[in-house]
Design a protein around this motif. Structure first.
Motif, short mmCIF file in Angstrom:
data_model
loop_
_atom_site.label_atom_id
_atom_site.label_comp_id
_atom_site.label_asym_id
_atom_site.label_seq_id
_atom_site.Cartn_x
_atom_site.Cartn_y
_atom_site.Cartn_z
N TYR A 93 4.72 48.68 20.40
CA TYR A 93 3.54 48.17 19.73
C TYR A 93 2.44 49.20 19.94
N ALA A 133 7.55 46.92 27.22
CA ALA A 133 7.80 45.55 27.63
C ALA A 133 6.78 45.03 28.63
N SER A 134 6.23 45.93 29.42
CA SER A 134 5.40 45.42 30.51
C SER A 134 4.00 46.00 30.55
N LYS A 135 3.81 47.23 30.22
CA LYS A 135 2.47 47.81 30.39
C LYS A 135 2.10 48.69 29.21
N ILE A 136 0.82 48.96 29.14
CA ILE A 136 0.29 49.79 28.05
C ILE A 136 -0.05 51.16 28.59
N LEU A 175 -4.44 43.85 25.20
CA LEU A 175 -5.13 43.73 26.46
C LEU A 175 -6.60 43.49 26.19
N LEU A 234 1.99 45.59 15.29
CA LEU A 234 3.09 44.93 15.98
C LEU A 234 4.36 44.97 15.14
N ARG A 256 -3.97 40.25 30.20
CA ARG A 256 -3.09 39.88 29.08
C ARG A 256 -3.03 38.37 29.01
N SER A 259 2.50 50.16 23.79
CA SER A 259 2.90 49.11 24.70
C SER A 259 4.39 48.91 24.66
N PHE A 268 -4.34 44.11 34.84
CA PHE A 268 -4.11 45.51 35.13
C PHE A 268 -5.41 46.14 35.64
N TYR A 293 -7.32 49.78 36.10
CA TYR A 293 -7.32 51.18 35.70
C TYR A 293 -8.45 51.90 36.41
N SER A 349 4.24 39.41 25.65
CA SER A 349 4.09 40.82 26.00
C SER A 349 3.59 41.66 24.84
#
Lengths: 111, 118
Positions: A32, A96-99, B107, A51, B97, A94, B34, B36, B103
């Motif tokens: 994404y 599965a878990s983080k960007i 964000l 997306l 999120r 992005s 998250f 940063y 998922s």
């Protein structure tokens, strides 16, 4: 693993001129894609996201981006910029878990 | 849209002291937050991923004993910079999120906290 490359660290452009901020990504899985804008001393604000579906995505403030799977690109465009568009722009991918964010492009508008 | 509030916006502290930064999701439940860190004119560097009710997952090279993260509720995560030193001076940004968006959701970012250690 994913990665994002923003080819231009800085883009100067005259007011009311069109602009394109480039973003290329790499990934072994479907991703994404996002563009965020950051004004000085502030957090990030989402401009637009891809997306699925239509490859042309329209966002806020007159920005749009086109997802090109064959070229693994997600370039951001605006047909006519304004002084208020002066900011840092971040492309992000992005998984599965983080960007993961690109290094950013500083857009500076000249009157 | 969803709102994430970060506090304080600015903090100046003496070397050797600890500083706590709060990140709150105001109108949604943030199962994942998250943290940063952003150096001047650079991109955001992911420090850690915080999941509600469990230990944070730190990125490689980030000292977990230096940067303590707590995510005790679905709307609050805190970052504590322990025994801060001038090299810890930076802009810290949290993001959350929305758990209901899965998922693929975007964000939502806090306003950032600028830490200056004297």
């Amino acid at each position: 693993a994913q990665s994002v490359t923003q080819l231009d660290s800085q883009v100067p452009v005259f007011e009311e001129a069109p602009v394109e901020l480039r973003c290329n990504y790499s990934s072994s899985v479907s991703v994404y894609l996002f563009w965020y804008v950051q004004y000085p001393n502030q957090g990030l604000q989402l401009l637009l996201k891809y997306l699925s579906g239509s490859t042309l995505v329209k966002g806020i403030n007159g920005f749009e981006a086109e997802f090109n799977k064959s070229q693994t690109s997600f370039h951001l465009r605006k047909p006519s910029v304004h002084i208020s568009d002066t900011a840092e722009y971040f492309c992000a991918v992005s998984g599965a878990s983080k960007i993961i964010f690109g290094s950013g492009t500083r857009l500076s508008i000249r009157p | 849209g969803a709102v994430v509030s970060q506090h304080p916006s600015w903090v100046i502290c003496k070397s050797g002291t600890s500083v706590k930064i709060e990140c709150r999701s105001l109108d949604f439940q943030a199962t994942t937050m998250f943290w940063y860190r952003q150096f001047p004119k650079q991109s955001l560097m992911l420090m850690a991923t915080s999941n509600e009710g469990s230990k944070a997952t730190y990125e490689q090279g980030v000292e977990k004993d230096k940067f303590l993260i707590n995510h005790a509720s679905l709307t609050l995560s805190t970052l504590t910079v322990t025994s801060a030193h001038p090299e810890d001076s930076s802009f810290y940004i949290c993001s959350a999120r929305d758990g209901n968006r899965g998922s693929t959701g975007e964000l939502f970012f806090g306003e950032g906290s600028r830490l200056t250690v004297l």
